[in-house]
Scaffold this motif. Structure first.
Motif, PDB file in Angstrom:
ATOM      1  N   PRO A 238      13.680  33.877  17.397  1.00  0.00           N
ATOM      2  CA  PRO A 238      12.664  33.320  16.486  1.00  0.00           C
ATOM      3  C   PRO A 238      13.232  32.218  15.573  1.00  0.00           C
TER       4      PRO A 238
ATOM      5  N   GLN B   9      13.584  29.156  17.690  1.00  0.00           N
ATOM      6  CA  GLN B   9      12.251  28.597  17.941  1.00  0.00           C
ATOM      7  C   GLN B   9      11.769  27.794  16.734  1.00  0.00           C
ATOM      8  N   SER B  10      11.959  28.351  15.559  1.00  0.00           N
ATOM      9  CA  SER B  10      11.547  27.664  14.330  1.00  0.00           C
ATOM     10  C   SER B  10      12.302  26.345  14.161  1.00  0.00           C
TER      11      SER B  10
ATOM     12  N   LEU C 267       7.494  27.329  23.908  1.00  0.00           N
ATOM     13  CA  LEU C 267       8.608  28.206  23.529  1.00  0.00           C
ATOM     14  C   LEU C 267       8.302  29.673  23.827  1.00  0.00           C
ATOM     15  N   ALA C 268       7.025  30.048  23.809  1.00  0.00           N
ATOM     16  CA  ALA C 268       6.636  31.439  24.021  1.00  0.00           C
ATOM     17  C   ALA C 268       6.656  31.848  25.492  1.00  0.00           C
TER      18      ALA C 268
ATOM     19  N   GLU D  14       4.943  25.457  20.327  1.00  0.00           N
ATOM     20  CA  GLU D  14       5.001  26.911  20.163  1.00  0.00           C
ATOM     21  C   GLU D  14       4.612  27.632  21.464  1.00  0.00           C
TER      22      GLU D  14
ATOM     23  N   TYR E 281       2.383  21.183  17.106  1.00  0.00           N
ATOM     24  CA  TYR E 281       2.896  22.513  16.775  1.00  0.00           C
ATOM     25  C   TYR E 281       2.448  23.538  17.814  1.00  0.00           C
ATOM     26  N   ASP E 282       1.149  23.544  18.132  1.00  0.00           N
ATOM     27  CA  ASP E 282       0.614  24.516  19.090  1.00  0.00           C
ATOM     28  C   ASP E 282       1.235  24.338  20.474  1.00  0.00           C
TER      29      ASP E 282
ATOM     30  N   LEU F 187      11.048  23.818  16.731  1.00  0.00           N
ATOM     31  CA  LEU F 187       9.727  23.328  16.347  1.00  0.00           C
ATOM     32  C   LEU F 187       9.857  22.266  15.252  1.00  0.00           C
TER      33      LEU F 187
END
Length: 171
Positions: free
Chosen positions: A134, A137-138, A126-127, A123, A119-120, A141
């Motif tokens: 958003p 991105q969700s 993606l950032a 994320e 996840y990290d 993920l």
């Protein structure tokens, strides 16, 4: 062909007591413990704890080892007077909230939560830019985590097929 089994023989009373003690440490009565995944028969659990029978299939013993948090082979050790071996670094730990009845599974290796790590990493990647909303991105993920799960299962099934193929060969 009979299923592989283990005879707990002369040590069945000690084994039954160890199972009962560990189940109670987990805060579960027999019925709750039997229903939890992987499930086992209530009557089988009762017979083991009471020392009413000595021979159990290796599949059942493996399920019980997992449920009790013992290393594989612990029942075989106990059948010769040894002690169960608690799993030290369990890949999957289960936390149970008594009030809500919710079970949470944590996937860890050497104290690192593997799902959190995926996840990290996703994320953070993606950032890097604003290319995705958003919501996108969700969704990405969630897709990444599902692909990781699918890949893990595929690796296991491929290895299992490979081992069966190798065992089937005659040398």
């Amino acid at each position: 062909m009979p299923r592989p089994s283990t005879d707990l023989g002369a040590y069945i009373a000690e084994v039954g007591e160890a199972v009962r003690r560990r189940r109670e440490e987990l805060g579960l009565d027999r019925a709750e413990f039997a229903r939890r995944e992987p499930t086992v028969s209530y009557r089988l659990l009762q017979a083991m704890e009471r020392g009413e029978r000595t021979r159990y299939s290796d599949i059942v013993l493996a399920k019980l080892e997992r449920k009790l948090g013992w290393e594989p082979g612990s029942f075989r050790d106990m059948a010769t007077g040894g002690d169960p071996r608690p799993i030290q670094d369990r890949l999957i730990s289960v936390e149970y909230d008594e009030r809500s009845g919710v079970e949470t599974r944590m996937y860890r290796r050497e104290r690192v939560d593997l799902v959190q790590r995926i996840y990290d990493d996703v994320e953070a990647d993606l950032a890097v830019d604003d290319e995705f909303t958003p919501e996108e991105q969700s969704a990405l993920l969630e897709k990444a985590l599902e692909v990781a799960r699918s890949q893990a299962l595929m690796i296991i099934h491929t290895e299992r097929r490979h081992r069966r193929h190798v065992r089937g060969r005659t040398w």
